[in-house]
Design a protein around this motif. Structure first.
Motif, PDB file in Angstrom:
ATOM      1  N   UNK A   1       0.866  -1.187   0.000  1.00  0.00           N
ATOM      2  CA  UNK A   1       0.000   0.000   0.000  1.00  0.00           C
ATOM      3  C   UNK A   1       0.895   1.227   0.000  1.00  0.00           C
ATOM      4  N   UNK A   2       0.620   2.146  -0.914  1.00  0.00           N
ATOM      5  CA  UNK A   2       1.400   3.378  -0.970  1.00  0.00           C
ATOM      6  C   UNK A   2       1.040   4.270   0.222  1.00  0.00           C
ATOM      7  N   UNK A   3       1.968   5.154   0.564  1.00  0.00           N
ATOM      8  CA  UNK A   3       1.749   6.068   1.681  1.00  0.00           C
ATOM      9  C   UNK A   3       0.645   7.064   1.319  1.00  0.00           C
ATOM     10  N   UNK A   4      -0.087   7.530   2.321  1.00  0.00           N
ATOM     11  CA  UNK A   4      -1.136   8.516   2.038  1.00  0.00           C
ATOM     12  C   UNK A   4      -0.528   9.868   1.679  1.00  0.00           C
ATOM     13  N   UNK A   5      -1.256  10.658   0.927  1.00  0.00           N
ATOM     14  CA  UNK A   5      -0.783  11.990   0.529  1.00  0.00           C
ATOM     15  C   UNK A   5      -0.998  13.004   1.644  1.00  0.00           C
ATOM     16  N   UNK A   6      -2.015  12.787   2.483  1.00  0.00           N
ATOM     17  CA  UNK A   6      -2.282  13.732   3.561  1.00  0.00           C
ATOM     18  C   UNK A   6      -1.573  13.310   4.847  1.00  0.00           C
ATOM     19  N   UNK A   7      -1.526  14.207   5.823  1.00  0.00           N
ATOM     20  CA  UNK A   7      -0.881  13.919   7.102  1.00  0.00           C
ATOM     21  C   UNK A   7      -1.817  13.070   7.951  1.00  0.00           C
ATOM     22  N   UNK A   8      -1.239  12.062   8.564  1.00  0.00           N
ATOM     23  CA  UNK A   8      -1.997  11.156   9.428  1.00  0.00           C
ATOM     24  C   UNK A   8      -1.123  10.730  10.596  1.00  0.00           C
ATOM     25  N   UNK A   9      -1.751  10.219  11.616  1.00  0.00           N
ATOM     26  CA  UNK A   9      -1.003   9.638  12.730  1.00  0.00           C
ATOM     27  C   UNK A   9      -0.309   8.372  12.232  1.00  0.00           C
ATOM     28  N   UNK A  10       0.868   8.137  12.751  1.00  0.00           N
ATOM     29  CA  UNK A  10       1.653   6.977  12.343  1.00  0.00           C
ATOM     30  C   UNK A  10       1.899   6.106  13.567  1.00  0.00           C
ATOM     31  N   UNK A  11       1.817   4.800  13.393  1.00  0.00           N
ATOM     32  CA  UNK A  11       2.081   3.857  14.466  1.00  0.00           C
ATOM     33  C   UNK A  11       3.253   2.972  14.046  1.00  0.00           C
ATOM     34  N   UNK A  12       4.230   2.827  14.934  1.00  0.00           N
ATOM     35  CA  UNK A  12       5.384   1.988  14.676  1.00  0.00           C
ATOM     36  C   UNK A  12       5.299   0.734  15.542  1.00  0.00           C
ATOM     37  N   UNK A  13       5.781  -0.357  15.031  1.00  0.00           N
ATOM     38  CA  UNK A  13       5.824  -1.614  15.785  1.00  0.00           C
ATOM     39  C   UNK A  13       7.280  -1.940  16.093  1.00  0.00           C
ATOM     40  N   UNK A  14       7.511  -2.491  17.271  1.00  0.00           N
ATOM     41  CA  UNK A  14       8.863  -2.853  17.702  1.00  0.00           C
ATOM     42  C   UNK A  14       8.868  -4.341  17.953  1.00  0.00           C
ATOM     43  N   UNK A  15       9.791  -5.049  17.328  1.00  0.00           N
ATOM     44  CA  UNK A  15       9.838  -6.498  17.431  1.00  0.00           C
ATOM     45  C   UNK A  15      10.456  -6.953  18.747  1.00  0.00           C
ATOM     46  N   UNK A  16       9.976  -8.050  19.268  1.00  0.00           N
ATOM     47  CA  UNK A  16      10.530  -8.643  20.489  1.00  0.00           C
ATOM     48  C   UNK A  16      11.899  -9.242  20.260  1.00  0.00           C
ATOM     49  N   UNK A  17      12.308  -9.429  19.000  1.00  0.00           N
ATOM     50  CA  UNK A  17      13.609 -10.018  18.696  1.00  0.00           C
ATOM     51  C   UNK A  17      14.676  -8.973  18.424  1.00  0.00           C
TER      52      UNK A  17
END
Length: 157
Positions: free
Chosen positions: A126-142
Motif C-alpha cells: 500500500x502506498x503512503x497517504x498523501x495527507x498527514x496522518x497519525x503513524x504507528x510503529x511496531x517494535x519487534x521482540x527479537x
C-alpha cells in the motif's frame, strides 16, 4: 455416399488419438522458479520497489495494478536476471496513486528456452497517504536477540 461414424469421446480416447492431442510429458519441472518469492519495499506516496530472484538466467516481466484482478495492469519493459546479480531483479514502480493498494506480478521466461515460463509470483503493498496522518510503529521482540542490548549499557544508537 461414404458412411459416417460419429466420433464419441469414448471412441476418441479408445482410438489412441488422445495421445497425439495431449502432451507426452510435462515441462513444468523445467520452468524457471522464483526461489524466494517476491518482495516489496522503499514505498512512498507515489512509488515502491519490487524484486524477486529466479533460479537461472531469465527475462522477468513485471506488471502492476490497483485491482487484484489486474484488469488495469501496467506492464513494464522486461529486465534480465543474470548471474552477475545472482539472478535477482528489482524494479521501481512509479506514478502510483497515494494511499492505494498496489498488486504486482512477476513472470520469468528462461533465456535459453523462452517458451519455458514460470508460474506468476504475486505481491501487494500500500502506498503512503498523501495527507498527514497519525503513524504507528511496531517494535519487534527479537530486536535485542543473541544477547545484544540486554546489558547495563543498553542499545547502541
Amino acid at each position: 455416399m461414404p458412411r459416417r461414424f460419429p466420433l464419441s469421446r469414448r471412441r476418441f480416447l479408445a482410438s489412441g488419438a488422445a495421445a497425439l492431442a495431449l502432451p507426452g510429458f510435462s515441462r513444468a519441472p523445467d520452468r524457471p522458479v522464483f526461489t524466494h518469492g517476491v518482495q516489496s519495499g522503499d514505498v512512498g506516496a507515489a512509488s515502491g520497489m519490487v524484486w524477486g530472484r529466479v533460479d537461472r538466467p531469465a527475462r522477468v516481466m513485471v506488471e502492476y495494478a490497483t485491482t487484484e484482478s489486474f484488469r488495469d495492469a501496467v506492464r513494464l519493459p522486461p529486465v534480465d536476471a543474470l548471474a552477475g546479480s545472482d539472478f535477482a531483479v528489482k524494479r521501481r514502480l512509479e506514478g502510483l496513486p497515494a494511499g492505494q493498494d498496489i498488486f504486482y506480478r512477476l513472470v520469468a521466461a528462461d533465456l535459453a528456452e523462452p517458451a519455458l515460463i514460470s508460474e506468476p509470483a504475486t505481491g501487494r503493498f500500500r502506498t503512503a497517504p498523501a495527507d498527514r496522518r497519525a503513524v504507528r510503529f511496531a517494535w519487534s521482540g527479537d530486536t535485542a536477540g543473541q544477547g545484544y542490548g540486554i546489558d547495563d549499557e543498553g542499545m547502541r544508537r
